[in-house]
Design an enzyme around this catalytic site. Structure first.
Site, mmCIF file in Angstrom:
data_model
loop_
_atom_site.group_PDB
_atom_site.id
_atom_site.type_symbol
_atom_site.label_atom_id
_atom_site.label_comp_id
_atom_site.label_asym_id
_atom_site.label_seq_id
_atom_site.Cartn_x
_atom_site.Cartn_y
_atom_site.Cartn_z
ATOM 1 N N GLY A 111 7.297 18.660 -26.044
ATOM 2 C CA GLY A 111 6.860 18.960 -24.686
ATOM 3 C C GLY A 111 6.639 20.444 -24.492
ATOM 4 O O GLY A 111 7.329 21.272 -25.073
ATOM 5 N N CYS A 112 5.686 20.795 -23.604
ATOM 6 C CA CYS A 112 5.358 22.201 -23.401
ATOM 7 C C CYS A 112 6.462 22.947 -22.693
ATOM 8 O O CYS A 112 6.454 24.170 -22.629
ATOM 9 C CB CYS A 112 4.051 22.336 -22.618
ATOM 10 S SG CYS A 112 4.044 21.453 -21.055
ATOM 11 N N GLY A 113 7.447 22.234 -22.151
ATOM 12 C CA GLY A 113 8.579 22.896 -21.520
ATOM 13 C C GLY A 113 9.703 23.164 -22.481
ATOM 14 O O GLY A 113 10.759 23.663 -22.090
ATOM 15 N N GLY A 114 9.514 22.854 -23.768
ATOM 16 C CA GLY A 114 10.549 23.103 -24.760
ATOM 17 C C GLY A 114 11.764 22.232 -24.533
ATOM 18 O O GLY A 114 12.889 22.716 -24.517
ATOM 19 N N ILE A 174 5.868 21.044 -15.432
ATOM 20 C CA ILE A 174 5.217 21.786 -16.515
ATOM 21 C C ILE A 174 5.383 21.062 -17.843
ATOM 22 O O ILE A 174 4.588 21.253 -18.764
ATOM 23 C CB ILE A 174 5.776 23.209 -16.631
ATOM 24 C CG1 ILE A 174 7.287 23.181 -16.850
ATOM 25 C CG2 ILE A 174 5.398 24.044 -15.432
ATOM 26 C CD1 ILE A 174 7.864 24.510 -17.248
#
Length: 265
Positions: A111-114, A174
């Site tokens: 995921g782009c939110g880590g 996000i």
């Protein structure tokens, strides 16, 4: 009104920033909407479990959905209390089972939110659910229209739980995997069944999102993007019809096309 940081206005999940745009050889002073993000620390029975980078909306749903997806809770009845500390960006969860032990194995998600996950086991979806492709494209169009109406949605992923007629729950973040956790948490809180529903998302579908969908017993997952190869293979194992490139009147089905009435060999 602009403050000293260049922030003109903050509304929920986004902020309007002062910026400069270069176009056709000229500079112009303007503003732009950008998504907000926060680190939220989750404590379970006074033990720090994980820190999640997320959009600061529906944090209670996010935490409940994350705990459910990871198998830490099996339902709302496992939660004795939950306190969201907005000032410190902490969530304190107390379980009805005091013997909770922190998981020792952790993996980072795509995921782009880590994000982080502790569980990699998926439960196969057992369902006879069949949906018409036209109906699926129709509810996905509803989701797209809702996003376009929200001028603060730029740069934020949106997912929705739906039946074949309308959207049931919509969440944004996000992190695309966070949107699924928020939907799961909202459904737990509102006692909304997720089995035999559609999971729609604007983000690329990854393997951890498929695992979350399987935990929800969702038989059809739909995205406007192509999935990862691992997600497509996992969807076949989990019994999930994985649909990508859902735009206009078209879609591509990567697994279990029979759930959409396709009989091509």
């Amino acid at each position: 009104m602009q403050d000293g940081t260049g922030v003109w206005e903050i509304k929920g999940v986004a902020a309007e920033l002062a910026c400069d745009r270069f176009s056709d050889g000229e500079w112009t002073a303007t503003t732009a909407q950008v998504p907000m993000e926060r680190e939220v620390r989750i404590y379970v029975n006074l033990q720090e479990l994980v820190t999640i980078l997320c959009t600061p909306s529906k944090v209670n749903f996010l935490v409940l959905g994350f705990l459910y997806a990871e198998g830490i809770i099996s339902g709302l009845d496992d939660v004795l209390m939950m306190r969201v500390c907005d000032d410190e960006f902490e969530v304190d969860v107390r379980l009805t089972k005091p013997e909770f032990v922190l998981p020792t194995k952790r993996r980072l998600t795509s995921g782009c939110g880590g994000g982080a996950s502790f569980s990699s086991e998926g439960k196969k979806v057992e369902s006879r659910f069949v949906a018409d492709p036209v109906e699926i494209l129709g509810v996905f169009k509803q989701l797209q229209a809702r996003i376009e109406e929200d001028r603060f949605s730029t740069g934020i992923h949106t997912s929705a739980l739906a039946d074949t007629k309308e959207l049931i729950a919509v969440c944004e973040d996000i992190g695309r995997h966070n949107t699924v956790d928020k939907i799961q948490g909202e459904c737990l809180m509102e006692r909304i069944p997720t089995k035999d529903r559609l999971l729609l998302t604007t983000g690329r579908v990854s393997s951890e999102m498929l695992l979350k969908a399987a935990r929800m017993q969702v038989p059809v997952v739909v995205s406007r993007h192509s999935p990862t190869g691992t997600a497509a293979l996992l969807a076949r194992e989990l019994g999930i019809a994985l649909v990508g490139r859902a735009r206009g009147g078209r879609m591509t089905v990567y697994s279990h096309p029979e759930r959409l009435g396709c009989s091509i060999d």
